[in-house]
Design an enzyme around this catalytic site. Structure first.
Site: not given
Length: 555
Positions: A65, A108, A172, A174, A202, A204, A246, A313-314
């Site tokens: 990912d 995660h 991934q 959690d 930052r 996530d 985020e 970036h998403d």
């Protein structure tokens, strides 16, 4: 307020630049970007005006990912270099006036992380309760983040006969933040990177991170208490550390993640609400959706700050729009299915969405830098890079940086098949869009971005001031004013293809007041009635500094 206060709360008038080491610059020629390559481009970023570099995940990873599946929180993936190389980048960036923050991915881990390898080996593993396990999935469960890839947030692990929670991909799992041992480990990770010289993180997927989804500890309580503890710890270890979160939630919920009037949780949050209305306004050539949303921005604490962005970036998420509004934006900027993601987002960069129209592109970035808050750029935005839709999903906007018109856009000398992804082709390929040519072209987008950043940095009222939507009769125009202790500025942006003349009120102004144009030569007089008449070209924009006799500001 003193001008020197801007260095205490440095993030309030910073310029943040997000980059992925893997796709930024390959210096050793193996096809993968590396920290040595980044080090050789620090002067480029400093000349652009960047003051804070946000590094996407650089940790060891199976890379299922794009690095957001971390297998070791304390290391650097060997493809990029060593921990020593990273410290050299941080030190060299600081020498050039730039701080560095890291992506903190602690919602995660990778399934290959030693914690999970141990946890899934036995129900009696000491790391078993680092994750969330159930004999059967709860009847009420959240939807997967990636519904095209996963049909449930619970995955059955045959070895121990239980299901584990994964909000993202099944590889991934959690972390169970309700477990005090997990919280302790996360604290160690934060402390480690602050000691290495990072200026913050930052974070996530913050709402998922602090949520106790069936956690193991009934004493966990309110996740905001934990977020406040993390903030306190970061400030103890490094007084000027920033936590950029985020948090894709409505404003009323975002206020809670700031810590309310105390401002003692997240330092900064991305403004997803306004970003999505920018695109709705662009699609309609009507500034009113954005103006209405900006007017709803809640008051936040002095040390808190909004992070403004046009792309990241998403996928370009449109989840805050109604279905009909989302369809409007899709029709305007992502009409093909391959341009869309998850039924809620667009996987394109800004210039192709605006059909390469330099007027609209420059207007959009002028708007970004004029909005109250801190601007965040994604690598390549400063030169107008486009996407490559041959790359799957989000990777279409994560293509190698285009440094020159040379092979692979100057990113790497390796064979094309060795690159982390395909180089953009066609009209937005490196033959036509690259940093080398724009550095030498004073009419380029890059030089325009340098101008915007320079004016933004010398206008602290943008980052520190209060916002007022200025009333005027044109639906296509956003007129807003930011006023702080050190000055006031009015910004005008025309979302339409027609030129127009408008009269705006200048509260507190009279015939001694002048509006100094910060992006063009000239000034505009204010009448004794406290009004000013101005002309905007199609997709035009103006930054107007409000000055009175005796002002000592220059430029």
């Amino acid at each position: 307020m003193r001008i020197t206060d801007t260095s205490d709360l440095w993030w309030k008038n910073a310029v943040v630049y997000c980059l992925d080491v893997e796709t930024f610059m390959d210096w050793n020629g193996d096809g993968t970007g590396d920290l040595d390559g980044l080090a050789h481009r620090l002067d480029y970023l400093a000349e652009l005006g960047v003051t804070c570099i946000w590094l996407m995940p650089f940790y060891p990873t199976p890379d299922k990912d794009d690095g957001y599946d971390v297998s070791d929180f304390y290391g650097v993936d060997k493809r990029f270099g060593s921990l020593g190389d990273l410290v050299e980048v941080i030190r060299s960036a600081r020498d050039r006036g730039m701080r560095v923050i890291a992506d903190l991915v602690v919602n995660h881990t990778s399934e290959k992380h030693p914690w999970f390898v141990s946890a899934r080996s036995s129900r009696t593993s000491p790391y078993r309760d680092f994750y969330v396990w159930r004999d059967t999935p709860p009847k009420s469960t959240p939807e997967p983040i990636f519904p095209d890839k996963e049909n449930s947030v619970w995955n059955f692990d045959e070895r121990t006969g239980q299901y584990y929670l994964h909000r993202f991909y099944r590889h991934q799992p959690d972390l169970n933040v309700a477990n005090p041992r997990v919280r302790e480990e996360i604290g160690k990770v934060i402390g480690f990177w602050l000691e290495m010289g990072m200026s913050g993180f930052r974070i996530d997927a913050v709402p998922f991170f602090i949520d106790d989804e069936g956690g193991a500890d009934d004493d966990y309580g309110d996740g905001h208490v934990y977020l406040r503890e993390l903030s306190d710890m970061a400030k103890r270890r490094r007084g000027d550390a920033v936590l950029l979160g985020e948090v894709n939630l409505p404003y009323k919920d975002q206020v809670k993640f700031f810590g309310g009037p105390q401002g003692d949780e997240l330092t900064m949050q991305f403004d997803f609400e306004s970003m999505q209305r920018i695109y709705l306004s662009l699609a309609r050539s009507d500034a009113r959706p954005l103006a209405r949303m900006l007017a709803k921005r809640p008051d936040i604490a002095l040390r808190s700050q909004w992070a403004n962005f046009l792309r990241n970036h998403d996928e370009l998420t449109l989840d805050k729009l109604s279905e009909s509004e989302r369809d409007e934006v899709f029709a305007a900027f992502g009409p093909e299915k391959r341009m869309q993601a998850f039924g809620r987002g667009i996987v394109r960069r800004l210039p192709p969405m605006l059909e390469g129209d330099p007027r609209r592109i420059r207007m959009a970035y002028s708007l970004l830098f004029s909005l109250p808050g801190t601007p965040v750029l994604f690598y390549g935005e400063e030169i107008g890079m486009g996407e490559n839709l041959n790359a799957e999903g989000r990777h279409s906007v994560r293509t190698p940086m285009q440094w020159s018109s040379a092979k692979n856009g100057g990113f790497s000398t390796a064979r094309r098949r060795s690159l982390p992804g395909p180089v953009t082709e066609g009209a937005y390929g490196p033959e036509f869009v690259n940093a080398d040519e724009q550095v030498r072209d004073r009419d380029s987008l890059l030089h325009f971005m340098r101008l915007l950043i320079s004016r933004y940095r010398t206008s602290p009222e943008i980052g520190w001031g209060e916002l007022t939507i200025v009333k005027q009769p044109h639906a296509s125009v956003l007129a807003h004013r930011v006023t702080g202790p050190l000055g006031s500025m009015i910004a005008l942006h025309n979302f339409a293809a027609e030129s127009l003349t408008l009269e705006i009120p200048v509260d507190g102004g009279d015939d001694d007041t002048r509006l100094i144009d910060l992006l063009h030569d000239g000034a505009t007089a204010v009448t004794s009635r406290g009004t000013a008449e101005l002309t905007l070209e199609p997709y035009g924009y103006r930054w107007l500094r409000v000055t009175n006799p005796g002002t000592r500001r220059i430029g």
